[in-house]
Design an enzyme around this catalytic site. Structure first.
Site, short mmCIF file in Angstrom:
data_model
loop_
_atom_site.label_atom_id
_atom_site.label_comp_id
_atom_site.label_asym_id
_atom_site.label_seq_id
_atom_site.Cartn_x
_atom_site.Cartn_y
_atom_site.Cartn_z
CB THR A 1 -9.91 5.12 -1.01
OG1 THR A 1 -9.36 5.47 0.25
CG2 THR A 1 -9.28 3.84 -1.51
CE LYS B 1 -6.12 13.90 0.25
NZ LYS B 1 -6.47 12.64 -0.38
NE ARG B 2 -3.27 10.28 10.22
CZ ARG B 2 -2.77 9.42 11.11
NH1 ARG B 2 -3.37 8.27 11.33
NH2 ARG B 2 -1.69 9.71 11.80
CE LYS C 1 -2.12 10.74 3.11
NZ LYS C 1 -2.84 9.91 2.11
CE LYS D 1 -13.91 6.18 0.93
NZ LYS D 1 -13.08 6.29 2.15
CG HIS E 1 -2.00 -0.97 1.21
ND1 HIS E 1 -3.24 -0.74 0.69
CD2 HIS E 1 -2.00 -2.25 1.64
CE1 HIS E 1 -3.99 -1.82 0.83
NE2 HIS E 1 -3.25 -2.76 1.40
C1 26W Z 1 4.03 3.07 10.35
C2 26W Z 1 2.63 3.41 10.28
C3 26W Z 1 2.01 3.10 8.99
C4 26W Z 1 0.75 2.61 8.97
C5 26W Z 1 0.13 2.36 7.81
C6 26W Z 1 2.69 3.31 7.83
C7 26W Z 1 2.07 3.05 6.66
C8 26W Z 1 0.79 2.55 6.65
C9 26W Z 1 0.12 2.20 5.40
C10 26W Z 1 0.91 1.15 4.71
C11 26W Z 1 -0.08 3.41 4.58
C12 26W Z 1 -1.44 3.48 3.99
O1 26W Z 1 -2.42 3.62 4.68
N1 26W Z 1 -1.46 3.45 2.68
C13 26W Z 1 -2.60 3.89 1.95
O2 26W Z 1 -3.35 2.78 1.51
C14 26W Z 1 -4.52 3.18 0.84
C15 26W Z 1 -5.31 1.94 0.52
O3 26W Z 1 -4.63 1.16 -0.41
C16 26W Z 1 -4.17 3.97 -0.41
O4 26W Z 1 -5.35 4.41 -1.02
C17 26W Z 1 -3.30 5.16 -0.05
O5 26W Z 1 -2.86 5.81 -1.22
C18 26W Z 1 -2.11 4.71 0.76
O6 26W Z 1 -1.37 5.82 1.24
#
Ligand code: 26W
Length: 754
Positions: A601, A494-495, A500, A605, A314
């Protein structure tokens, strides 16, 4: 089933009174009990294989409307309540929101569960029962504060299954208590499950903010989603969480396999496991451990596991690609160490390229590498993202296993993100094309001929106005701000992350502020809405929130500017906020640095709800642009190839861009007397310095083309009919982004459940 009779039976039994006499809270609890029972009574979908979707996050949001919709009771409940003079929306306000996710990845997992059930596929989620989920965000002194956000009440969507597993950690064992949430399917009369593991004796609420004892693993393991991992104890706790989830999950899978009448040797044929990013990666060595402990050879066990497991990536952000020191695993789950070492030995046998090894020279375990070698599928989440994985990030793996790589462009559930959150638009659509789109979102294309129908376009604008008024009321009620319903609603939610580029949007606000100050007013007022949480330890993200809140204060207090430009940052942005913001949006801000947003995503929406995208050619924006055509989207900025080239060659120097005449005065406004008197000078100066000298995500590279494109969008908004046509094309073409389509592809190409 007679809804009224059933509801009455529940309220009589629970509260000794008729529904009419109940408070909203009592009605919420009665509806919870009723839907929960109906969902629990449903059988599971059948199939030769069963899917387990492992994810550290499931950002479910409130479930009442969603579950009523899936059970086919949404409309009936709404009108029954309306007849009683009550509103479903008010009743849902009483529902605590399970925020068991950070953002896109967790919300995607929730949309996927909805679609898996709607397609009547046998597939359950597996995760952790965090007691506090993501923190609740408060603003104080224009800064973010974090507070715990409890969501579990004595009556909740969780059902104790009575099942328990024992997870063996280094030096101690911990019982895993299995709770289930029913996931009713919208079409098949069946229901799947979300399995959430918990500790038997969870810690008391923290006394102070979101601080808790990270070393008290036995009690705090499930306290918070992603505890602060800026130190060793925090990182170790994450590894404890991950192993707890996958060990209990793997044991549950083998139990269910046996209950279905199969043996461990049938795992590969009968079980599909999707590893949602690398957080659940230890499920691979854990399953090998359990299978070999049962007498299977290592070779056979690895073969079974490879047939079951598939991995989704992701993100390409290096800091998110997990690499745990082997020493951590030695502490948390020492029994996995020899297995990981053996997997590393085998990987090295397959390739002499040290870049694809599992263990690196510093003794770290590359979790994604384990998934790729010992799973059968690797997918990215949008076409561009998958290409970047194949051609750069994971190229050595693609050279080794081209057949494992595939793309699954993300999707969102239209049941929550159109039907439930935008009843007015849903009715407008159904009036034109019937309600086949509710089962097959591709049917939305049937709307295209309405692009030439003046009545339809006028109706569409009315729907948007209605949703803007709804958001206006919510903002007034929740935050005490009165926005102008006739202004353009420009939204970025978004976060908070530098890639971003909320900071680039802030530069546009500064641009517009200075324009208005020098007498150049826009054709119509503009309301810029932000919603974002910053990770508690991410300093720069918190600085950007501070900047936005300062700009909000500046524009609010200036009588010359306020009628034309408003900045509103919603506090505690979450799924419920999204459900109100997205239907009300005119311009959807999707402005990440090209190559960095794997998919996005919210872009999907917004599109489905008739917003027009202003965005870079990044993630799924690329596919949106292809679908709607250049007339119906505003794209700008450097391409992902250009950006990748700049990083590779070290060719980006923000100072060069800073010194451009259209840029310098905007950046310098960060340290202007106007802002410095409102905000924290240290923070603003740090931001200013970072933007000039580092600007790691190249806001200054794209800011001029961003401003130019945004000006164009704002101007074109004034041709209301032409704009309504853009809205319509976006809605009509959005069906591709239904998670039903995404899940059908996962099933056809990876899981093969039926
Ligand atoms: C270390 C904390 C942490 C937690 C979660 C780092 C990274 C993440 C994820 C891997 C990042 C994430 O949420 N990725 C997002 O995934 C979405 C669903 O596929 C995508 O639509 C977003 O573009 C992507 O940033």
């Amino acid at each position: 089933m007679d809804l009224k009779e059933n509801l009455t039976a529940v309220t009589q039994a629970q509260f000794g009174r008729l529904p009419d006499a109940c408070t909203d809270r009592q009605l919420y609890h009665a509806l919870l009990a009723l839907t929960q029972k109906l969902a629990a009574d449903r059988p599971a979908p059948q199939g030769g294989r069963k899917l387990y979707y492992f994810s550290a996050e499931f950002l479910m949001g409130k479930l009442l409307s969603n579950n009523l919709l899936a059970l086919g009771l949404f409309e009936e409940t709404r009108s029954l309540l309306e007849d009683m003079g009550r509103s479903l929306a008010a009743i849902e306000e009483c529902e605590p929101e399970p925020s068991l996710g950070n953002g896109g990845l967790g919300r995607l997992a929730a949309c996927f569960l909805d679609s898996i059930a709607a397609l009547d596929l046998p597939g359950d989620g597996v995760g952790l029962n965090y007691h506090y989920g993501l923190f609740r965000q408060k603003f104080a002194c224009r800064k973010q504060q974090e507070q715990p956000d409890p969501w579990i009440e004595p009556e909740s969507w969780l059902l104790d299954t009575g099942r328990r597993y024992t997870v063996p950690f280094g030096g101690f064992e911990l019982e895993a208590v299995l709770y289930d949430m029913a996931v009713p399917g919208a079409n098949g009369g069946t229901a799947n499950r979300l399995h959430l593991f918990d500790v038997p004796d969870p810690a008391d609420p923290p006394a102070n903010g979101i601080d808790f004892d990270k070393r008290d693993v036995a009690h705090c393991l499930t306290s918070f989603l992603y505890p602060d991992d800026s130190d060793r104890d925090g990182q170790l706790l994450r590894v404890y969480q991950q192993y707890f989830m996958v060990s209990a999950g793997a044991q549950m899978i083998l139990d269910e396999l046996a209950e279905r009448g199969f043996g461990p040797g049938d795992l590969g044929d009968r079980v599909a496991i999707q590893i949602n990013d690398t957080h659940p990666s230890m499920v691979i060595p854990e399953l090998i451990r359990l299978l070999t402990a049962g007498g299977m050879s290592f070779d056979d066990a690895a073969a079974q596991v490879e047939k079951s497991c598939a991995y989704t990536n992701h993100t390409i952000l290096a800091e998110a690609l997990e690499k745990w020191p082997l020493e951590y695993i030695q502490t948390v789950a020492p029994q996995l160490v020899p297995i990981i070492q053996e997997l590393d030995r085998r990987a090295r046998q397959r390739s002499g390229d040290s870049r694809v090894a599992i263990l690196d020279e510093w003794g770290r375990v590359h979790m994604a590498h384990m998934d790729i070698h010992f799973g059968h599928s690797v997918n990215g989440v949008a076409a561009l993202h998958t290409e970047i994985l194949k051609n750069s990030e994971l190229k050595p793996f693609y050279d080794l296993y081209p057949e494992k790589f595939n793309n699954k462009t993300n999707g969102v559930t239209f049941r929550r993100w159109l039907q439930a959150c935008d009843p007015a638009l849903s009715a407008w659509i159904t009036d034109r094309i019937g309600d086949g789109w509710k089962k097959d979102a591709a049917e939305l294309e049937k709307l295209l001929p309405c692009a030439d129908d003046a009545g339809s376009l006028a109706g569409l604008l009315e729907v948007k106005q209605h949703n803007k008024r709804r958001l206006q009321r919510m903002l007034a009620r929740r935050q005490g701000v009165e926005v102008d319903e006739n202004s353009i609603f420009d939204i970025q939610v978004k976060r908070l992350h530098e890639y971003k580029r909320q900071q680039m949007n802030a530069l546009w606000v500064i641009f517009k502020y200075l324009e208005i100050k020098s007498g150049r007013r826009p054709a119509r007022p503009i309301t810029v809405l932000f919603g974002a949480k910053a990770a508690p330890a991410y300093t720069m993200a918190k600085h950007i929130i501070h900047l936005i809140l300062c700009l909000q204060a500046l524009t609010e207090s200036d009588p010359e500017v306020r009628p034309w430009l408003r900045v509103v940052m919603v506090e505690n942005y979450n799924v419920s906020w999204a459900e109100a913001l997205i239907p009300a949006c005119d311009i959807s801000e999707q402005i990440s640095l090209a190559s960095k947003e794997a998919s996005g995503t919210s872009n999907m929406k917004f599109m489905a709800n008739g917003a027009v995208t202003l965005g870079t050619m990044d993630g799924a924006n690329v596919e949106i642009a292809e679908l709607v055509g250049p007339e119906n989207i505003y794209t700008f900025g450097a391409s992902s190839d250009e950006v990748i080239g700049l990083y590779a060659g070290g060719g980006y120097h923000p100072l060069e861009h800073y010194h451009r005449p259209g840029v310098e005065y905007l950046v310098d406004f960060l340290i202007s007397p106007e802002l410095m008197s409102i905000g924290d000078p240290g923070v603003l100066t740090a931001l200013w310095r970072d933007m000039k000298h580092k600007d790691w995500f190249m806001a200054l590279l794209d800011v001029e083309s961003y401003i130019a494109r945004k000006e164009q969008a704002l101007a074109e908004y004034e041709d209301r009919t032409a704009w309504a046509r853009k809205m319509l094309v976006n809605i009509a073409k959005s069906g591709y982004f239904s998670s039903d389509r995404t899940i059908a592809q996962y099933n056809d190409e990876i899981w093969r459940l039926r």
